[in-house]
Every structure is written in structure tokens, then in C-alpha cells.
Design an enzyme around this catalytic site. Sequence first.
Site, PDB file in Angstrom:
ATOM      1  N   CYS A   1       0.172   2.523  -2.862  1.00 30.30           N
ATOM      2  CA  CYS A   1       1.524   2.060  -3.187  1.00 30.30           C
ATOM      3  C   CYS A   1       2.171   1.804  -1.838  1.00 30.30           C
ATOM      4  O   CYS A   1       2.100   2.663  -0.943  1.00 30.30           O
ATOM      5  CB  CYS A   1       2.290   3.129  -3.957  1.00 30.30           C
ATOM      6  N   THR A   2       2.809   0.660  -1.682  1.00 27.08           N
ATOM      7  CA  THR A   2       3.326   0.299  -0.359  1.00 27.08           C
ATOM      8  C   THR A   2       4.494   1.188   0.084  1.00 27.08           C
ATOM      9  O   THR A   2       4.875   1.183   1.250  1.00 27.08           O
ATOM     10  CB  THR A   2       3.756  -1.184  -0.336  1.00 27.08           C
ATOM     11  N   HIS A   3       5.053   1.940  -0.859  1.00 27.02           N
ATOM     12  CA  HIS A   3       6.108   2.889  -0.465  1.00 27.02           C
ATOM     13  C   HIS A   3       5.536   4.057   0.341  1.00 27.02           C
ATOM     14  O   HIS A   3       6.250   4.665   1.137  1.00 27.02           O
ATOM     15  CB  HIS A   3       6.790   3.469  -1.709  1.00 27.02           C
ATOM     16  N   GLU A  32      12.277   5.870  -0.957  1.00 23.06           N
ATOM     17  CA  GLU A  32      13.573   5.177  -1.022  1.00 23.06           C
ATOM     18  C   GLU A  32      14.659   6.032  -0.356  1.00 23.06           C
ATOM     19  O   GLU A  32      15.470   5.539   0.424  1.00 23.06           O
ATOM     20  CB  GLU A  32      13.968   4.917  -2.484  1.00 23.06           C
ATOM     21  N   GLY A  75       6.379   1.245 -11.386  1.00 20.05           N
ATOM     22  CA  GLY A  75       5.288   2.033 -11.975  1.00 20.05           C
ATOM     23  C   GLY A  75       5.586   2.526 -13.379  1.00 20.05           C
ATOM     24  O   GLY A  75       4.705   2.971 -14.097  1.00 20.05           O
ATOM     25  N   ASP A  97       8.782  -6.903  -3.007  1.00 16.56           N
ATOM     26  CA  ASP A  97       8.440  -5.587  -3.575  1.00 16.56           C
ATOM     27  C   ASP A  97       9.571  -5.157  -4.521  1.00 16.56           C
ATOM     28  O   ASP A  97      10.598  -5.837  -4.619  1.00 16.56           O
ATOM     29  CB  ASP A  97       8.255  -4.544  -2.460  1.00 16.56           C
ATOM     30  N   SER A  98       9.356  -4.007  -5.163  1.00 18.33           N
ATOM     31  CA  SER A  98      10.403  -3.472  -6.038  1.00 18.33           C
ATOM     32  C   SER A  98      11.505  -2.799  -5.219  1.00 18.33           C
ATOM     33  O   SER A  98      12.641  -2.698  -5.664  1.00 18.33           O
ATOM     34  CB  SER A  98       9.790  -2.435  -6.982  1.00 18.33           C
ATOM     35  N   CYS A 140       3.391  -5.230  -3.188  1.00 23.58           N
ATOM     36  CA  CYS A 140       3.550  -4.186  -4.198  1.00 23.58           C
ATOM     37  C   CYS A 140       2.240  -4.099  -4.973  1.00 23.58           C
ATOM     38  O   CYS A 140       1.822  -5.096  -5.595  1.00 23.58           O
ATOM     39  CB  CYS A 140       4.702  -4.573  -5.125  1.00 23.58           C
ATOM     40  N   ASN A 141       1.605  -2.964  -4.911  1.00 21.53           N
ATOM     41  CA  ASN A 141       0.329  -2.803  -5.626  1.00 21.53           C
ATOM     42  C   ASN A 141       0.528  -2.906  -7.139  1.00 21.53           C
ATOM     43  O   ASN A 141      -0.273  -3.520  -7.830  1.00 21.53           O
ATOM     44  CB  ASN A 141      -0.283  -1.436  -5.315  1.00 21.53           C
TER      45      ASN A 141
HETATM   46  N1  DGL Z   1       5.798  -0.394  -3.830  1.00 18.90           N
HETATM   47  C1  DGL Z   1       5.211  -0.558  -5.089  1.00 18.90           C
HETATM   48  C2  DGL Z   1       3.710  -0.464  -5.095  1.00 18.90           C
HETATM   49  O1  DGL Z   1       3.096  -0.760  -4.100  1.00 18.90           O
HETATM   50  C3  DGL Z   1       5.870  -0.101  -6.348  1.00 18.90           C
HETATM   51  C4  DGL Z   1       6.671   1.140  -6.407  1.00 18.90           C
HETATM   52  C5  DGL Z   1       7.409   1.213  -7.724  1.00 18.90           C
HETATM   53  O2  DGL Z   1       8.364   0.467  -7.880  1.00 18.90           O
HETATM   54  O3  DGL Z   1       7.012   2.009  -8.597  1.00 18.90           O
HETATM   55  O4  DGL Z   1       3.105  -0.148  -6.066  1.00 18.90           O
END
Ligand code: DGL
Length: 265
Positions: free
Chosen positions: A183-185, A151, A42, A9-10, A73-74
Site C-alpha cells: 500500500c503506497t501509504h 494520513e 481499502g 491516490d486516495s 495506489c495498489n
Molecule cells: N494508498 C492506497 C494503496 O496503495 C490506498 C489506501 C486506502 O485508501 O485504503 O492501496
Amino acid sequence: MSHTILVFDSGVGGLSVLQEIRQLLPGQHYHYLFDNARLPYGELEESELIRGCVALITPMVAQLKADIVVIACNTASTLVLPALRQQLSVPVVGVVPAIKPAAQLSVRQHIGLLATPGTIKRRYTQELIHRYADNCRVELFGSSELVMLAEQKIAGMPIVPQQLQKLLAPVCQSSMDVLVLGCTHFPMLKTEIHQVLGEGIQLLDSGAAIARRVKTLLGNPPQLIDTAPETKTAAAYYTAAVISEGLKQCLQQLGFGTIQHVCKH
Ligand code: DGL
């Protein structure tokens, strides 16, 4: 026999997916790679996102001899999967926002997608909605601020409730009954988001579905005993020059015995 699983992921978001996989498949070798030097994804240029992910993930798969890669990460999954699959011979699993189950679940036939600005604007997402939620009204909300709040939380910093309320105000005003956390976050903030939105909106993410997919692709490996976090068998790799003490501590608590910097390419 245990497998080597690389989750990408990011930032910290992919940990929400890794936890689901680990729960379903304990005792495997887990490696978590996060490209926090270029976070948030994003906001990143599409060509840079594809180039960077391929350059970072491909050598890592070879180095670790990974059996499977999970793009947790989506935002990256909407773009990089074809290029990655071209380079790699192991299965590459992506994350898809839970639009299909949300449309099936919504009584009001009115759903929302909360994701990054990148995911919201991609054709991939439009096609997904067209294909699986044609019978629903679908509202889209993009936010990188929410990514940064997740984060912040994982690094041990407090979240100001008013800030979250302000970010979620457009969702609060809607009459939807299901919200996709695309978004996985965002599952990292599930409790806080639920507190703001209340009982009337059900939250859906794809973590458990990804874990089942990984299990199937690995041929339903036998149940092993997870010795982590005691023996700290998992390893985490980040691309930023430094990471905070808070994040380091959180990763250690999650069972990452190795926490190491890698170049972002
Ligand atoms: N966790 C990520 C996702 O699922 C990306 C978040 C990001 O870096 O903007 O989209």
C-alpha cells in the site's frame, strides 16, 4: 522538453511514489490528485471504486493535458486499470505489490504482504502470489488503520508507538524475513514500521520500480534541473470538502504551489 505527469491516490500515500519519480525525473510538471473524500479505498465497494476513479481521473487528464498517469495506489490498481486504459490514450501506470522481488530475496522462503483489506482479498493479488511466489509461504495482513496512521503522520499529528505495535503484532509473531509494503501509504511509515519489526524483516515497496517504468514510458527524457520547491511548480488537488492545516503545510513544503479542491463526481 518537460512532461506533464499526473499521479493519483486516495490520500497521501501516492506522495511516496511521486517523490521517487521526481527524484529520477526532476524538472517535470507534477500534478497530484487525491480522492480523500472517499478514503480509505481499502473499504470501498468495488463498483464504486472503479466508477469513481474513472469519473475523477479522465477529465483531469484532459484538463491538464497529462502525458502519463500514475495510479499510485495498489488498491485502485487491482481494479481500475482496464477501465481507465479504455478511456485514455496516454499511458496509465499502475502499482503492483513487490511480491516478485520479495520472493527472490527471501532466504527463509517466507514472506508477508501488508496491504489494504481490499488489496488482500482481490483475485489480482492471489494471481500475483501464485505466479511469482509459489515457492514461498505468503502471509497476508490487511489494515486500513495503518492507512489512517500515515494520513495522521503527514498531517503533522503524533503517532502513538503502542498503536503501531498493536497493529503490527501479527507480523511480529511471524518468522518471515521479507515484508512487502503493498500500500503506497506504508512507505510513509517505513521508519516507524522498521522500529517495531526490527532488523530481522526487510521491507520492500514498489516506488523506485514505478519511477523507472515512468522514465522508460516517457522515452528516457533528458535530465532537467528541478526548481521546486523554491518555485513551487507542482499542483495538488483533493476531493474532500476541506483539508487540515497540517496537510496543507506538508504539501507546501513538498513544493506544491497550488493546492485546490476538485469535485469527486
Ligand atoms: N494508498 C492506497 C494503496 O496503495 C490506498 C489506501 C486506502 O485508501 O485504503 O492501496
